[in-house]
Design a protein around this motif. Sequence first.
Motif, short mmCIF file in Angstrom:
data_model
loop_
_atom_site.label_atom_id
_atom_site.label_comp_id
_atom_site.label_asym_id
_atom_site.label_seq_id
_atom_site.Cartn_x
_atom_site.Cartn_y
_atom_site.Cartn_z
N VAL A 10 0.63 -1.05 -0.14
CA VAL A 10 0.26 -0.10 0.05
C VAL A 10 0.91 1.24 -0.14
O VAL A 10 1.90 1.36 0.84
CB VAL A 10 -0.86 0.12 1.35
CG1 VAL A 10 -1.69 1.30 1.36
CG2 VAL A 10 -1.78 -1.41 1.19
N CYS A 13 -3.18 5.89 1.64
CA CYS A 13 -4.46 5.49 2.08
C CYS A 13 -5.27 7.09 2.48
O CYS A 13 -4.75 7.91 2.81
CB CYS A 13 -4.33 4.87 3.35
SG CYS A 13 -5.69 4.77 4.51
N TRP A 15 -8.91 8.43 3.77
CA TRP A 15 -10.10 8.20 4.50
C TRP A 15 -10.92 9.44 4.66
O TRP A 15 -10.56 10.52 4.91
CB TRP A 15 -9.68 7.81 5.71
CG TRP A 15 -10.87 7.85 6.91
CD1 TRP A 15 -10.96 8.67 7.76
CD2 TRP A 15 -11.97 6.94 7.05
NE1 TRP A 15 -12.06 8.38 8.63
CE2 TRP A 15 -12.79 7.33 8.00
CE3 TRP A 15 -12.52 5.95 6.15
CZ2 TRP A 15 -13.95 6.66 8.47
CZ3 TRP A 15 -13.60 5.10 6.60
CH2 TRP A 15 -14.40 5.46 7.68
N LEU A 22 -7.66 2.61 -0.63
CA LEU A 22 -6.20 2.18 -0.54
C LEU A 22 -5.66 2.04 -1.99
O LEU A 22 -6.04 1.24 -2.63
CB LEU A 22 -6.15 0.60 0.32
CG LEU A 22 -6.66 0.72 1.67
CD1 LEU A 22 -6.64 -0.73 2.18
CD2 LEU A 22 -5.76 1.62 2.60
N PRO A 53 -14.39 2.29 10.62
CA PRO A 53 -13.11 1.39 11.18
C PRO A 53 -13.69 1.09 12.65
O PRO A 53 -14.55 1.57 13.16
CB PRO A 53 -12.05 2.69 11.11
CG PRO A 53 -12.54 3.70 10.28
CD PRO A 53 -14.12 3.48 10.29
N LEU A 57 -8.71 5.18 12.99
CA LEU A 57 -8.19 5.06 11.63
C LEU A 57 -7.05 5.97 11.67
O LEU A 57 -7.31 7.22 11.25
CB LEU A 57 -9.08 5.09 10.42
CG LEU A 57 -8.14 4.57 9.08
CD1 LEU A 57 -7.78 2.85 9.27
CD2 LEU A 57 -9.18 4.75 7.99
N THR A 59 -4.50 6.93 9.14
CA THR A 59 -4.13 6.58 7.73
C THR A 59 -2.53 6.40 7.56
O THR A 59 -2.30 5.62 6.39
CB THR A 59 -4.50 7.66 6.78
OG1 THR A 59 -4.08 9.02 7.06
CG2 THR A 59 -6.22 7.63 6.61
N CYS A 62 -1.56 2.78 7.68
CA CYS A 62 -2.07 2.02 6.56
C CYS A 62 -1.14 2.19 5.34
O CYS A 62 -1.52 2.23 3.96
CB CYS A 62 -3.60 2.43 5.83
SG CYS A 62 -4.66 2.25 7.06
N LEU A 66 1.90 -5.63 3.20
CA LEU A 66 0.63 -6.40 4.13
C LEU A 66 1.56 -7.66 4.46
O LEU A 66 1.94 -8.60 3.50
CB LEU A 66 -0.34 -6.61 3.18
CG LEU A 66 -1.49 -5.56 3.13
CD1 LEU A 66 -2.59 -5.76 1.98
CD2 LEU A 66 -1.96 -4.83 4.43
N LEU A 95 -6.58 -6.00 7.75
CA LEU A 95 -5.54 -6.04 7.03
C LEU A 95 -4.28 -6.01 8.07
O LEU A 95 -4.48 -5.18 8.92
CB LEU A 95 -5.30 -4.59 6.27
CG LEU A 95 -6.37 -4.60 5.16
CD1 LEU A 95 -5.85 -3.21 4.56
CD2 LEU A 95 -6.24 -5.68 4.21
N PHE A 97 -0.29 -5.26 8.61
CA PHE A 97 1.06 -4.84 8.01
C PHE A 97 2.20 -5.22 8.56
O PHE A 97 2.23 -5.76 9.74
CB PHE A 97 0.78 -3.21 7.79
CG PHE A 97 -0.07 -2.55 7.19
CD1 PHE A 97 0.14 -2.29 5.89
CD2 PHE A 97 -1.37 -2.44 7.57
CE1 PHE A 97 -0.71 -1.70 5.11
CE2 PHE A 97 -2.35 -1.85 6.83
CZ PHE A 97 -2.28 -1.38 5.50
N VAL A 103 -5.73 -3.03 10.80
CA VAL A 103 -6.85 -2.16 10.44
C VAL A 103 -7.93 -3.23 10.30
O VAL A 103 -7.94 -4.13 9.58
CB VAL A 103 -6.60 -1.41 8.94
CG1 VAL A 103 -7.84 -0.59 8.68
CG2 VAL A 103 -5.19 -0.45 9.13
#
Length: 126
Positions: A10, A13, A15, A22, A53, A57, A59, A62, A66, A95, A97, A103
């Motif tokens: 990623v 991100c 939001w 993403l 979320p 969250l 970002t 993110c 992953l 997800l 990471f 997340v």
Amino acid sequence: MIFEFADSEVSRCAWRDGRLQLHFSAARLLDADDPRADPVWAPVLLVAEQAEPWETLDTSACMGRLRQGFVLHASQRIQKLPLPCELQGVVTMELEFAQGGVVHVRCHALSIHPVQGADKVGAFQC
């Protein structure tokens, strides 16, 4: 093609107003017709609509590679999705990471599409 969460990267991100985007700079893609073929890497956009979320969250968390990820949809746990893909109804996504961030998001529609005009790329291993 089949999108696989694990090892995809990623790069951005976003939001805003219940919409999570993403941007994968190098999504791991598998050949649906030849499971023995080496994966390829390409830019992909995942969009979750009416996203909620489970926790605040961040970002900036993110980003990067992953370790694993999946969605729950229609009582199925899915780690690989056809590309392109549109899921309607309640979808839960988790997800994890590589740097340790996790997340959890619940949404009412999830789509994943290749980025138009983008070429295949190598894995960046962020």
